[in-house]
Design an enzyme around this catalytic site. Sequence first.
Site, short mmCIF file in Angstrom:
data_model
loop_
_atom_site.label_atom_id
_atom_site.label_comp_id
_atom_site.label_asym_id
_atom_site.label_seq_id
_atom_site.Cartn_x
_atom_site.Cartn_y
_atom_site.Cartn_z
N GLY A 55 -32.01 13.33 13.40
CA GLY A 55 -31.86 12.63 14.65
C GLY A 55 -32.06 13.51 15.86
O GLY A 55 -31.87 14.73 15.80
N SER A 56 -32.46 12.90 16.97
CA SER A 56 -32.55 13.63 18.23
C SER A 56 -31.14 13.88 18.77
O SER A 56 -30.15 13.31 18.30
CB SER A 56 -33.36 12.82 19.24
OG SER A 56 -34.68 12.65 18.80
N GLY A 57 -31.07 14.74 19.78
CA GLY A 57 -29.78 15.08 20.37
C GLY A 57 -29.20 16.38 19.88
O GLY A 57 -28.16 16.82 20.37
N HIS A 58 -29.88 17.01 18.90
CA HIS A 58 -29.40 18.28 18.33
C HIS A 58 -30.24 19.47 18.79
O HIS A 58 -30.18 20.54 18.20
CB HIS A 58 -29.41 18.21 16.81
CG HIS A 58 -28.53 17.15 16.24
ND1 HIS A 58 -27.17 17.14 16.42
CD2 HIS A 58 -28.82 16.04 15.50
CE1 HIS A 58 -26.65 16.09 15.81
NE2 HIS A 58 -27.63 15.40 15.25
N ASP A 111 -30.44 9.88 6.24
CA ASP A 111 -31.46 10.88 5.91
C ASP A 111 -31.79 10.85 4.42
O ASP A 111 -32.96 10.92 4.03
CB ASP A 111 -30.99 12.28 6.32
CG ASP A 111 -30.93 12.46 7.82
OD1 ASP A 111 -31.98 12.30 8.47
OD2 ASP A 111 -29.85 12.75 8.34
N HIS A 221 -21.73 14.50 15.05
CA HIS A 221 -21.96 13.19 15.66
C HIS A 221 -20.65 12.58 16.14
O HIS A 221 -20.60 11.40 16.47
CB HIS A 221 -22.62 12.24 14.66
CG HIS A 221 -23.84 12.80 14.02
ND1 HIS A 221 -23.92 13.05 12.67
CD2 HIS A 221 -25.02 13.19 14.55
CE1 HIS A 221 -25.12 13.56 12.39
NE2 HIS A 221 -25.79 13.66 13.52
#
Length: 334
Positions: A55-58, A111, A221
Amino acid sequence: MKKLINDPKNVVEEMVEGYVNAHPDYIRQLPENNRSLVSVRETKKDKVGILIGGGSGHEPAFMGYVGEGMADGVAVGNIFASPSPQPILEVTKAIDKGAGVVYLYGNYAGDVMNFGMAAEMADMEEDIEVGAALASDDVASAPVDEKEKRRGIAGEFFVYKAAGAAADFGYKLEEVVRIAEKANENTRSMGVGLTPCYLPQTNEPSFLIDEDEMEIGLGHHGEPGIEKGKLETADRVADRLVEDILNDMDLEKGDEVAVLVNGLGSTPKMDLYIIYRRVDQILKEQGIKIYRSYVGNYITSLEMGGCSITLMKLDDELTKTVDHAVDCPMFVQK
């Protein structure tokens, strides 16, 4: 929470566009899918391809680790969400050089499902052999007798490092998978959360915590940790995190480790180095040698406050992968 964005629905697409345009000497976007990015540097025939994603945001994970010595391509998901199978498949096709592709991702249900589907599609539709290794380094997320349930957090960085090096060394797919799994098996992480992050689409906090509190074992998260309490000093926090890690690892006096003190997004490097100072003291007291150290934002959680500590136990084989040179937009090691 104030953010420098346009339409919240477009944050991932606009981030990817900006990233690709900022680093054209490293990475390109595949025309088949705008969530599929690959290295612009041609790899030799019969090299095992390394595909990472999540996921994005990492950021800088996962896009920032595509380059020489690490990954050949990345599939980009929505914020804190797995990429769908299609961008994974497109990257797989683009980076396969006849020796197969290894998928590296965290142990999360989305995932596992989507990368698994992409692997089946690559085999059936493209006749590409795919191997996989999951990161599951988070000590707080499950007890030792249920290690298969553990999440992947900052220790994923060491798995990428090991697998990327093994592929560069010319190892076959099965050996690259073995070394990636060995890196994961020898890696443990523990984190602490201080302040939440805010998702652009909702502007809601990822978890709730009082101003004077911290949460031990919080997930990247915002998954619940194992203990919430009053904020402690840096030394007391480091003591707790390292204690839990050492209790879970097979480390003895004279062993060598690689250490990662990872920021979650908004924690200043000043704080991270204060944490590292105490980690160094603890390991010296235990007779454990730090072979190589990394301090900074390696796998973040938007603007979350806090950090994680990761140790990877080294032997000759893993030391060789840690030493391997890397040239990526967000990480360079000579």
